[in-house]
Design an enzyme around this catalytic site. Structure first.
Site, PDB file in Angstrom:
ATOM      1  N   MET A  18       0.831  -1.202   0.000  1.00 33.24           N
ATOM      2  CA  MET A  18       0.000   0.000   0.000  1.00 33.24           C
ATOM      3  C   MET A  18       0.865   1.251   0.000  1.00 33.24           C
ATOM      4  SD  MET A  18      -3.131  -1.248   2.452  1.00 33.24           S
ATOM      5  CE  MET A  18      -4.660  -1.268   1.585  1.00 33.24           C
ATOM      6  N   CYS A  19       1.110   1.844   1.163  1.00 33.68           N
ATOM      7  CA  CYS A  19       1.814   3.125   1.196  1.00 33.68           C
ATOM      8  C   CYS A  19       3.265   3.020   0.752  1.00 33.68           C
ATOM      9  CB  CYS A  19       1.723   3.723   2.594  1.00 33.68           C
ATOM     10  SG  CYS A  19       0.029   4.129   3.062  1.00 33.68           S
TER      11      CYS A  19
END
Length: 235
Positions: free
Chosen positions: A122-123
Site C-alpha cells: 500500500m503506502c
C-alpha cells in the site's frame, strides 16, 4: 529490479511507523524487525547528513490511526534539532499526493532515496512508484518493510502470508527499483543542497492513488491535507 550493493542515497522516507501498526492486536507481523531496521536506517542517515522524512498517515474517523489518537502517534522519536528531519502528514497511500514531499526532496537536491515502513503493498509501494515516476533512484531494503497477512477469499484463494505479500509488492514495482536483501546494505550521503547540483524535476505521477494505507477504517471523510510539513516534536 536489482539485488546487489547500491550507491549511497541522500534521503530516507520512513513510512507510517505509527503506534497502531506496531503495538497491540493491530501490530503487523514482523513489526519488531521493521522497527529495528528502521532505527538503524534513521541513525545512519542522520550521521551521514541525509534527509530523513517521517510520513504520518491521517486515518479517517474511527480508524486506528485517526489523528489525535494514541495509535496515530509516530512510534519512533523524531529529531527536532536540525533542518534535515521532517514530519509530513498524508491522507492517501502515495506520500507525494497532496503533500510537500516532492518540493522538500527537490529543494534539498535529493536524487536517490531509500524507503522503509508499512504497508508493503500500500503506502510503501505507492510512494516508491511515484518516486520512480519522478525520476528518483529508489532503494528498498527487503527486511525494512512489512504488511499484514491477506485473509482467505472463498472461491478465490487461501490466505496469503504477510511475507509473500511483501515480496509480491517488491516484484510489482518492476525493474527500476533497487531491492537490497538487508537494511544494513543501504548507505547514505548528504544531499548537495546547491542549485547547480539539484536533481531535475521528474515527470509528475500518472495520477493520484486513492487507496487507504490502513486496513482498519470506517466510513468518513479524510482529514484535510496540510500545505507544509508540521513542526517536529520529540515523541
Amino acid at each position: 529490479m536489482t539485488m546487489h550493493p547500491s550507491r549511497p542515497v541522500e534521503a530516507l522516507l520512513v513510512i507510517d511507523i505509527q503506534t497502531a501498526f506496531f503495538t497491540g492486536r493491530d501490530a503487523v507481523p514482523e513489526g519488531e524487525r521493521v522497527l529495528d531496521r528502521s532505527r538503524d536506517l534513521i541513525d545512519r542517515a542522520r550521521t551521514a547528513g541525509a534527509l530523513v522524512v517521517h510520513l504520518q498517515n491521517d486515518g479517517p474517523p474511527g480508524a486506528v490511526d485517526e489523528p489525535g489518537t494514541p495509535g496515530w502517534e509516530l512510534h519512533l522519536p523524531v529529531r527536532s534539532d536540525g533542518p534535515r528531519e521532517s514530519v509530513i502528514r498524508k491522507t492517501d497511500d502515495d506520500g507525494f499526493d497532496g503533500t510537500p514531499l516532492g518540493d522538500l526532496l527537490m529543494g534539498a537536491g535529493v536524487r536517490a532515496l531509500a524507503i522503509c515502513g508499512v504497508l508493503s503493498e500500500m503506502c510503501v509501494s505507492a510512494t516508491a512508484r511515484t518516486a520512480l515516476e519522478r525520476g528518483y533512484r529508489v532503494v528498498l531494503p527487503h527486511d525494512g518493510h512489512a504488511t499484514y497477512d491477506i485473509p482467505a477469499a472463498p472461491g478465490i484463494s487461501e490466505s496469503v502470508p504477510a511475507a509473500m505479500s511483501s515480496r509480491a509488492a517488491e516484484w510489482a514495482l518492476g525493474d527500476g527499483v533497487e531491492i537490497l536483501p538487508r537494511a544494513t546494505d543501504v548507505t547514505f550521503t548528504a544531499p548537495p543542497d546547491t542549485p547547480g547540483n539539484r536533481a531535475t524535476p521528474g515527470l509528475p505521477a500518472s495520477g493520484p492513488h486513492r487507496g487507504r494505507c490502513d486496513r482498519h477504517t470506517v466510513s468518513g471523510e479524510p482529514a484535510p491535507r496540510p500545505s507544509a510539513p508540521r513542526p517536529v516534536d520529540d515523541h
